[in-house]
Design an enzyme around this catalytic site. Structure first.
Site, mmCIF file in Angstrom:
data_model
loop_
_atom_site.group_PDB
_atom_site.id
_atom_site.type_symbol
_atom_site.label_atom_id
_atom_site.label_comp_id
_atom_site.label_asym_id
_atom_site.label_seq_id
_atom_site.Cartn_x
_atom_site.Cartn_y
_atom_site.Cartn_z
ATOM 1 N N GLY A 94 -6.016 -37.443 24.027
ATOM 2 C CA GLY A 94 -7.308 -37.166 23.375
ATOM 3 C C GLY A 94 -7.267 -37.593 21.919
ATOM 4 O O GLY A 94 -6.378 -37.190 21.179
ATOM 5 N N VAL A 96 1.189 -45.289 8.202
ATOM 6 C CA VAL A 96 2.356 -45.941 8.815
ATOM 7 C C VAL A 96 2.405 -47.410 8.382
ATOM 8 O O VAL A 96 3.451 -47.918 7.959
ATOM 9 C CB VAL A 96 2.297 -45.831 10.374
ATOM 10 C CG1 VAL A 96 3.317 -46.748 11.025
ATOM 11 C CG2 VAL A 96 2.521 -44.377 10.807
ATOM 12 N N ARG A 116 -5.347 -41.755 28.399
ATOM 13 C CA ARG A 116 -4.286 -41.017 29.081
ATOM 14 C C ARG A 116 -3.647 -42.034 30.026
ATOM 15 O O ARG A 116 -4.314 -42.964 30.477
ATOM 16 C CB ARG A 116 -4.860 -39.832 29.839
ATOM 17 C CG ARG A 116 -5.714 -38.940 28.904
ATOM 18 C CD ARG A 116 -5.879 -37.540 29.370
ATOM 19 N NE ARG A 116 -6.852 -36.842 28.549
ATOM 20 C CZ ARG A 116 -6.563 -36.191 27.427
ATOM 21 N NH1 ARG A 116 -5.308 -36.137 26.982
ATOM 22 N NH2 ARG A 116 -7.511 -35.563 26.729
ATOM 23 N N ASP A 137 0.769 -33.147 23.423
ATOM 24 C CA ASP A 137 1.953 -32.800 24.228
ATOM 25 C C ASP A 137 2.209 -33.759 25.389
ATOM 26 O O ASP A 137 3.345 -34.151 25.635
ATOM 27 C CB ASP A 137 1.900 -31.338 24.692
ATOM 28 C CG ASP A 137 0.694 -31.017 25.552
ATOM 29 O OD1 ASP A 137 -0.245 -31.845 25.595
ATOM 30 O OD2 ASP A 137 0.690 -29.956 26.191
ATOM 31 N N GLY A 138 1.145 -34.192 26.087
ATOM 32 C CA GLY A 138 1.336 -35.137 27.195
ATOM 33 C C GLY A 138 1.966 -36.431 26.688
ATOM 34 O O GLY A 138 2.876 -36.987 27.317
ATOM 35 N N THR A 170 -3.740 -34.056 17.651
ATOM 36 C CA THR A 170 -4.559 -33.428 18.701
ATOM 37 C C THR A 170 -5.397 -32.334 18.071
ATOM 38 O O THR A 170 -4.913 -31.603 17.210
ATOM 39 C CB THR A 170 -3.701 -32.825 19.838
ATOM 40 O OG1 THR A 170 -4.518 -31.922 20.606
ATOM 41 C CG2 THR A 170 -2.495 -32.039 19.339
ATOM 42 N N ILE A 171 -6.638 -32.207 18.536
ATOM 43 C CA ILE A 171 -7.479 -31.143 17.981
ATOM 44 C C ILE A 171 -7.000 -29.765 18.431
ATOM 45 O O ILE A 171 -7.374 -28.760 17.858
ATOM 46 C CB ILE A 171 -8.971 -31.323 18.361
ATOM 47 C CG1 ILE A 171 -9.177 -31.232 19.875
ATOM 48 C CG2 ILE A 171 -9.536 -32.614 17.810
ATOM 49 C CD1 ILE A 171 -10.656 -31.041 20.279
ATOM 50 N N ASP A 172 -6.154 -29.721 19.472
ATOM 51 C CA ASP A 172 -5.796 -28.427 20.081
ATOM 52 C C ASP A 172 -4.851 -27.575 19.222
ATOM 53 O O ASP A 172 -4.769 -26.366 19.415
ATOM 54 C CB ASP A 172 -5.162 -28.643 21.457
ATOM 55 C CG ASP A 172 -6.095 -29.367 22.408
ATOM 56 O OD1 ASP A 172 -7.318 -29.329 22.176
ATOM 57 O OD2 ASP A 172 -5.607 -29.983 23.372
ATOM 58 N N ASP A 176 -1.743 -27.181 19.379
ATOM 59 C CA ASP A 176 -0.869 -26.370 20.235
ATOM 60 C C ASP A 176 0.599 -26.803 20.226
ATOM 61 O O ASP A 176 1.390 -26.280 21.006
ATOM 62 C CB ASP A 176 -1.412 -26.379 21.683
ATOM 63 C CG ASP A 176 -1.573 -27.787 22.229
ATOM 64 O OD1 ASP A 176 -1.444 -28.752 21.451
ATOM 65 O OD2 ASP A 176 -1.850 -27.922 23.434
ATOM 66 N N ARG A 229 -31.413 -13.832 20.344
ATOM 67 C CA ARG A 229 -30.945 -14.352 21.623
ATOM 68 C C ARG A 229 -29.417 -14.304 21.731
ATOM 69 O O ARG A 229 -28.717 -14.299 20.723
ATOM 70 C CB ARG A 229 -31.386 -15.812 21.647
ATOM 71 C CG ARG A 229 -31.619 -16.404 22.975
ATOM 72 C CD ARG A 229 -32.410 -17.682 22.748
ATOM 73 N NE ARG A 229 -32.543 -18.416 23.974
ATOM 74 C CZ ARG A 229 -33.170 -19.569 24.058
ATOM 75 N NH1 ARG A 229 -33.702 -20.121 22.989
ATOM 76 N NH2 ARG A 229 -33.252 -20.200 25.206
ATOM 77 N N ARG A 264 -8.046 -27.043 25.578
ATOM 78 C CA ARG A 264 -7.329 -27.151 26.857
ATOM 79 C C ARG A 264 -6.844 -25.790 27.334
ATOM 80 O O ARG A 264 -7.655 -25.009 27.807
ATOM 81 C CB ARG A 264 -6.146 -28.133 26.752
ATOM 82 C CG ARG A 264 -5.709 -28.628 28.120
ATOM 83 C CD ARG A 264 -4.630 -29.672 28.025
ATOM 84 N NE ARG A 264 -5.138 -30.943 27.569
ATOM 85 C CZ ARG A 264 -5.680 -31.863 28.367
ATOM 86 N NH1 ARG A 264 -5.783 -31.648 29.637
ATOM 87 N NH2 ARG A 264 -6.116 -32.998 27.871
ATOM 88 N N GLU A 309 -12.467 -23.086 26.734
ATOM 89 C CA GLU A 309 -12.623 -23.822 28.000
ATOM 90 C C GLU A 309 -11.445 -23.489 28.916
ATOM 91 O O GLU A 309 -10.373 -23.109 28.434
ATOM 92 C CB GLU A 309 -12.674 -25.341 27.738
ATOM 93 C CG GLU A 309 -11.389 -25.908 27.157
ATOM 94 C CD GLU A 309 -11.376 -27.431 27.081
ATOM 95 O OE1 GLU A 309 -12.306 -28.093 27.556
ATOM 96 O OE2 GLU A 309 -10.392 -27.960 26.516
ATOM 97 N N GLN A 338 -16.508 -32.042 19.300
ATOM 98 C CA GLN A 338 -15.385 -31.497 18.525
ATOM 99 C C GLN A 338 -14.293 -32.527 18.252
ATOM 100 O O GLN A 338 -13.428 -32.328 17.416
ATOM 101 C CB GLN A 338 -14.755 -30.305 19.275
ATOM 102 C CG GLN A 338 -15.678 -29.125 19.386
ATOM 103 C CD GLN A 338 -15.294 -28.188 20.526
ATOM 104 O OE1 GLN A 338 -14.617 -27.198 20.310
ATOM 105 N NE2 GLN A 338 -15.708 -28.488 21.735
HETATM 106 O O1 F6P Z 1 -6.417 -32.457 24.108
HETATM 107 C C1 F6P Z 1 -7.625 -32.690 23.479
HETATM 108 C C2 F6P Z 1 -8.772 -32.332 24.398
HETATM 109 O O2 F6P Z 1 -9.984 -32.595 23.717
HETATM 110 C C3 F6P Z 1 -8.754 -30.896 24.933
HETATM 111 O O3 F6P Z 1 -9.213 -29.962 23.997
HETATM 112 C C4 F6P Z 1 -9.621 -31.031 26.148
HETATM 113 O O4 F6P Z 1 -9.295 -30.059 27.115
HETATM 114 C C5 F6P Z 1 -9.290 -32.403 26.654
HETATM 115 O O5 F6P Z 1 -8.747 -33.124 25.554
HETATM 116 C C6 F6P Z 1 -10.438 -33.155 27.230
HETATM 117 O O6 F6P Z 1 -9.962 -34.331 27.739
HETATM 118 P P1 F6P Z 1 -10.888 -35.506 28.268
HETATM 119 O O7 F6P Z 1 -11.558 -36.107 27.071
HETATM 120 O O8 F6P Z 1 -9.933 -36.438 28.909
HETATM 121 O O9 F6P Z 1 -11.857 -34.879 29.191
#
Ligand code: F6P
Length: 340
Positions: free
Chosen positions: A16, A28, A77, A108-109, A131-133, A135, A168, A177, A234, A265
């Protein structure tokens, strides 16, 4: 200009995309230029290595990109990197291109793929956490996280305006993720009435949580007619925000509007924090190559650059800070229920 023994490094962005990846690419390339090292950029993540899609990156190619979201190298990916054949092809390309070190900007992947490559290729491997996560273990922040949470906050502030106007209830689903760094931080910063994330919720409690939510929403709405925002990670709730909204309607006739923020995001111009972090990490990555380091991720903890074993960075998900969780659960959430 100082000269090093390293002649060529390969660079790619994988998984991502995250705002700030371009700033890291730039750092770099500029640092490599400083040390007379060539940089070969591979496109579309590891696919570029497997299918030999590359170009030399010079100063001109990184001019005017520090403020741009996405990645000039493109990303993808690459399931092929999990198989022997893909790893062999990637290694062969690196040998054919006479590459000393491979620098990968990703999550991580991507780092798992990079760790695997060690068995097929003798060169140096360096990861930059993008990564935005947020993690990855071993770094306080990953590149892209700060921009992503600011984007989500801006969006929810706008949702709050319309939610207030109509008194509302909204359920806003956030990325991350399987980790709740985005959800918890955004929940706190937007004064969300409810934060539902992996750190404070377990799937087996779904029915119980549903009933509890219904009671809490009803109580809050009786006490103070105003907006009510639930942020949810999510992959947490079966069926996500949309299903949760339907369930609350069916169970207690509560009218909720689901809103999935999604890939918004991941985009946008990186905030200062991401540009600066990416630049520091990009410089450190090239310096690590020159120092002969391999199998590491560049991290930053307590404002100092550090080196973490690649395997370590992905072994455990970095936890959301306990003080943030405690503040949300024990103080803010309870107060939200009782405000008049
Ligand atoms: O790892 C970044 C991320 O945006 C996660 O937050 C999300 O679950 C995933 O990638 C979404 O992946 P894709 O864009 O392949 O649907």
């Amino acid at each position: 200009m100082p000269k090093s023994n390293v002649q060529r490094i390969a660079l790619l962005t994988s998984g991502g995309d995250a705002p700030g990846m371009n700033a890291a690419i730039r750092a770099v390339v500029l640092t490599a230029f400083h040390y007379h090292i060539e940089v070969i950029g591979f496109q579309h993540g590891y696919n570029g290595l497997i299918h030999h899609e590359c170009q030399q990156l010079d100063l001109k190619s990184v001019n005017g990109i520090i403020h741009k979201g996405g990645t000039i190298l493109k990303s993808a990916r690459c399931p092929d990197m999990l198989a022997k054949q893909g790893l062999n092809l990637a290694a062969q390309t690196l040998v054919n291109e006479n590459i000393t070190a491979l620098v990968v900007i990703g999550g991580d992947g991507s780092f798992k793929g990079l760790s695997q490559l060690k068995q097929y290729w003798a060169g140096q491997t360096i990861g930059i956490p993008g990564t935005i996560d947020n993690d990855l273990d071993g770094t306080d922040f990953t590149i892209g996280f700060s921009t992503a949470i600011n984007t989500a906050i801006e969006a929810i502030d706008k949702i709050r305006d319309t939610a207030d106007a109509f008194e509302r209830i909204f359920i806003v689903e956030l990325m991350g993720r399987h980790s709740g760094h985005i959800t918890f931080n955004v929940g706190i910063a937007t004064a969300a009435e409810q934060v539902l994330s992996f750190e404070n919720f377990y799937e087996k409690d779904e029915q119980l949580k549903l009933q509890q939510l219904a009671v809490e929403i009803n109580t809050a709405q009786q006490n103070r007619h105003s907006s009510y925002i639930i942020v949810i990670a999510e992959n947490l709730w079966q069926g996500g925000a949309t299903k949760l909204a339907t369930q609350l309607q069916e169970l207690a006739n509560i009218d909720c509007t689901p809103c999935i923020l999604g890939h918004i995001q991941r985009g946008g111009s990186p905030v200062a924090k991401d540009r600066i972090l990416a630049t520091k990490m990009g410089v450190a990555a090239v310096q690590s190559v020159i120092e002969g380091k391999s199998g590491i991720m560049i991290g930053e903890t307590n404002n100092a650059i550090c080196h973490v074993a690649l395997e370590q960075s992905t072994k455990h998900k970095k936890l959301v800070s306990q003080s943030l969780i405690d503040a949300q659960q024990n103080i803010l959430a309870l107060t939200a229920q009782t405000q008049c």
